[in-house]
Enzyme design. Structure first.
Site, PDB file in Angstrom:
ATOM      1  N   TYR A 143       0.821  -2.251  -5.367  1.00  0.00           N
ATOM      2  CA  TYR A 143       1.123  -3.612  -4.927  1.00  0.00           C
ATOM      3  C   TYR A 143       1.413  -4.538  -6.096  1.00  0.00           C
ATOM      4  O   TYR A 143       2.193  -5.483  -5.969  1.00  0.00           O
ATOM      5  CB  TYR A 143      -0.079  -4.210  -4.173  1.00  0.00           C
ATOM      6  CG  TYR A 143      -0.158  -3.862  -2.714  1.00  0.00           C
ATOM      7  CD1 TYR A 143      -0.451  -2.569  -2.300  1.00  0.00           C
ATOM      8  CD2 TYR A 143       0.033  -4.834  -1.745  1.00  0.00           C
ATOM      9  CE1 TYR A 143      -0.549  -2.260  -0.965  1.00  0.00           C
ATOM     10  CE2 TYR A 143      -0.065  -4.534  -0.405  1.00  0.00           C
ATOM     11  CZ  TYR A 143      -0.361  -3.240  -0.017  1.00  0.00           C
ATOM     12  OH  TYR A 143      -0.455  -2.943   1.302  1.00  0.00           O
ATOM     13  N   ASP A 222      -4.135  12.184   3.028  1.00  0.00           N
ATOM     14  CA  ASP A 222      -3.446  12.771   4.190  1.00  0.00           C
ATOM     15  C   ASP A 222      -4.455  13.412   5.146  1.00  0.00           C
ATOM     16  O   ASP A 222      -4.388  13.225   6.365  1.00  0.00           O
ATOM     17  CB  ASP A 222      -2.335  13.755   3.762  1.00  0.00           C
ATOM     18  CG  ASP A 222      -2.755  14.694   2.642  1.00  0.00           C
ATOM     19  OD1 ASP A 222      -3.887  14.558   2.120  1.00  0.00           O
ATOM     20  OD2 ASP A 222      -1.950  15.571   2.277  1.00  0.00           O
ATOM     21  N   ASP A 246      -4.764   0.006   3.211  1.00  0.00           N
ATOM     22  CA  ASP A 246      -3.929  -0.761   4.139  1.00  0.00           C
ATOM     23  C   ASP A 246      -3.538   0.122   5.318  1.00  0.00           C
ATOM     24  O   ASP A 246      -3.704  -0.249   6.484  1.00  0.00           O
ATOM     25  CB  ASP A 246      -2.683  -1.266   3.395  1.00  0.00           C
ATOM     26  CG  ASP A 246      -1.754  -2.048   4.315  1.00  0.00           C
ATOM     27  OD1 ASP A 246      -2.248  -2.893   5.074  1.00  0.00           O
ATOM     28  OD2 ASP A 246      -0.527  -1.793   4.275  1.00  0.00           O
ATOM     29  N   ASP A 250      -5.191   0.227   9.518  1.00  0.00           N
ATOM     30  CA  ASP A 250      -4.380  -0.006  10.730  1.00  0.00           C
ATOM     31  C   ASP A 250      -4.563   1.188  11.673  1.00  0.00           C
ATOM     32  O   ASP A 250      -4.706   1.016  12.885  1.00  0.00           O
ATOM     33  CB  ASP A 250      -2.878  -0.151  10.396  1.00  0.00           C
ATOM     34  CG  ASP A 250      -2.446  -1.614  10.271  1.00  0.00           C
ATOM     35  OD1 ASP A 250      -3.263  -2.442   9.824  1.00  0.00           O
ATOM     36  OD2 ASP A 250      -1.279  -1.925  10.606  1.00  0.00           O
TER      37      ASP A 250
HETATM   38  C1  IPM Z   1      -2.667  -6.677   5.221  1.00  0.00           C
HETATM   39  C2  IPM Z   1      -1.140  -6.767   5.189  1.00  0.00           C
HETATM   40  C3  IPM Z   1      -0.650  -7.095   3.792  1.00  0.00           C
HETATM   41  C4  IPM Z   1      -1.005  -5.919   2.887  1.00  0.00           C
HETATM   42  C5  IPM Z   1       0.845  -7.413   3.673  1.00  0.00           C
HETATM   43  C6  IPM Z   1       1.293  -8.430   4.658  1.00  0.00           C
HETATM   44  C7  IPM Z   1       1.187  -7.857   2.275  1.00  0.00           C
HETATM   45  O1  IPM Z   1      -0.563  -5.616   5.689  1.00  0.00           O
HETATM   46  O2  IPM Z   1      -3.307  -7.684   4.890  1.00  0.00           O
HETATM   47  O3  IPM Z   1      -3.196  -5.639   5.586  1.00  0.00           O
HETATM   48  O4  IPM Z   1      -0.250  -4.951   2.795  1.00  0.00           O
HETATM   49  O5  IPM Z   1      -2.037  -5.991   2.238  1.00  0.00           O
HETATM   50 MN    MN Z   2      -1.976  -4.244   6.571  1.00  0.00          MN
END
Ligand code: IPM
Ligand code: MN
Ligand code: NAD
Length: 357
Positions: A143, A222, A246, A250
């Protein structure tokens, strides 16, 4: 009775809608416990670009640094998602905020409320009892390394970098947390391929010697993606790098039923920032149907971590639990097989939580 200054930073899309519900919960807690919370608001993301040209205006940053905590919504807008050439982007504001405030640890609890067993696409018998605490490193990795184009714009690069101290400080936080839970830590990397991951593993292995009561396992990212769905209950605390964290969180949101249920705390050297893990969700913005519980549960983290208000925090979580027990659902956590559920929009869901406070 405590005096606290809280900065509300709703940002874009449903960030505006869910943060409004979070703020009302803060107000209700202040009233109930006789605290004096004062509020200010600031711009970030697309709305800040529109107003000032800058996704993180200096005025916002100053307010953040001068607050006791920040309640954050989300940033992002389809205009930029679909325009790879845009030089100024809402997400830059979020990343700069994390860097400037030194928010190196992003804590993402994945806890399934029993009432939502049927809301996930994973089988209930696999899910029951799942309770994972993710520590995602937040100010390093691919990042924040050098990025750019070369070869006449035909080649692009993003450099991933980690230094020893960056891994050590997030690692320590994860070990400490594991000590207060089920004493299991899973460190996730890609050490079979990446040099940054080999440093990561080296540092965690060394730290493990200081925490002999913690059972540590090492998994590749993975395989972890697969294990989270196959057997979520095997995990207690998970520590991982920025990008892996990240993506995995999700995915793990499905263990809790929806992205709309996942809160997070970003902490480090100064002011803590509390935010849902989800984004600005423009597919549902303005419809009044976004789930506000992630923002409300972020308030619970804020009260606990930044203000040390354990009782207040637990009351918020139990109010959410009671609302779910009473059968109230937003669309994202509704279960088609449970007809007795009562479907609510963002505002009404927030109001139900307030009733239990
Ligand atoms: C999160 C988001 C951010 C990240 C993006 C929007 C930069 O996905 O806060 O999880 O990747 O950290
Ligand atoms: Mn995210
Ligand atoms: P998203 O999290 O915004 O949405 C993913 C899906 O989940 C969508 O279908 C959305 O409707 C649903 N969803 C998310 N939150 C919900 C809620 N509270 N209630 C009900 N449903 C919900 O991710 P995306 O679509 O990949 O990204 C949209 C924008 O958000 C992009 O511009 C992205 O950069 C940004 N983003 C920002 C953050 C952040 O600010 N922390 C996080 C992720 C994405």
């Amino acid at each position: 009775m405590a005096k606290k200054q809280i900065l509300i930073v709703p940002g874009d899309g449903i960030g505006q809608e869910v943060t409004a519900a979070g703020k009302k919960v803060l107000e209700a807690i202040a009233l109930k416990f006789n605290h004096e919370f004062t509020y200010d608001e600031a711009l970030i993301g697309h709305v800040a670009i529109e107003a000032t040209g800058d996704p993180l205006p200096e005025a916002t940053l100053v307010k953040m640094k001068n607050s006791d905590a920040v309640l954050f919504g989300a940033v992002g807008h389809p205009k930029y998602d679909n325009d790879p050439s845009a030089k100024v982007r809402p997400e830059q504001g979020l990343l700069k905020m994390r860097k400037e405030l030194g928010l190196y640890a992003n804590i993402r609890p994945i806890k399934l409320f029993d009432e939502l067993l049927g809301a996930s696409s994973i089988k209930p018998e696999i899910l029951k009892g799942a309770d994972i605490l993710f520590f995602r490193e937040l100010t390093g990795d691919i990042y924040f390394g050098e990025k750019g184009r070369k070869n006449n714009n035909d080649t692009a690069f993003d450099v991933a970098e980690y230094s020893r101290y960056e891994v050590e400080r997030i690692g320590r936080k994860a070990f400490e947390a594991a000590g207060t839970r089920r004493k299991k830590l899973c460190s996730v990397d890609k050490a079979n391929v990446l040099e940054t991951s080999r440093l990561w593993r080296e540092v965690i292995q060394k730290l493990a010697l200081e925490y002999p009561d913690i059972e540590v396992e090492y998994q590749f990212v993975d395989a972890t993606a697969m294990l989270l769905i196959k057997d979520p209950c095997r995990f207690d605390v998970v520590v991982t790098a920025n990008l892996f964290g990240d993506i995995l969180t999700d995915e793990a949101s499905q263990i809790a039923g929806s992205m709309g249920m996942l809160a997070s705390a970003s902490i480090g050297d100064g002011t803590g920032v509390y935010e849902p893990i989800h984004g600005s969700a423009h597919d549902i913005t303005g419809k009044g149907i976004a789930n506000p519980l992630a923002s409300i549960l972020s308030v619970a983290l804020l009260l606990d971590i930044s203000f040390g208000m354990k009782e207040e925090s637990e009351l918020v979580i139990s109010a959410v639990d009671k609302v779910l027990k009473a059968g109230y659902r937003t669309g994202d956590i509704a279960d088609a097989h449970t007809p007795q559920e009562k479907l609510l929009g963002t505002h009404a869901m927030g109001e139900e939580v307030l009733k239990f406070l």
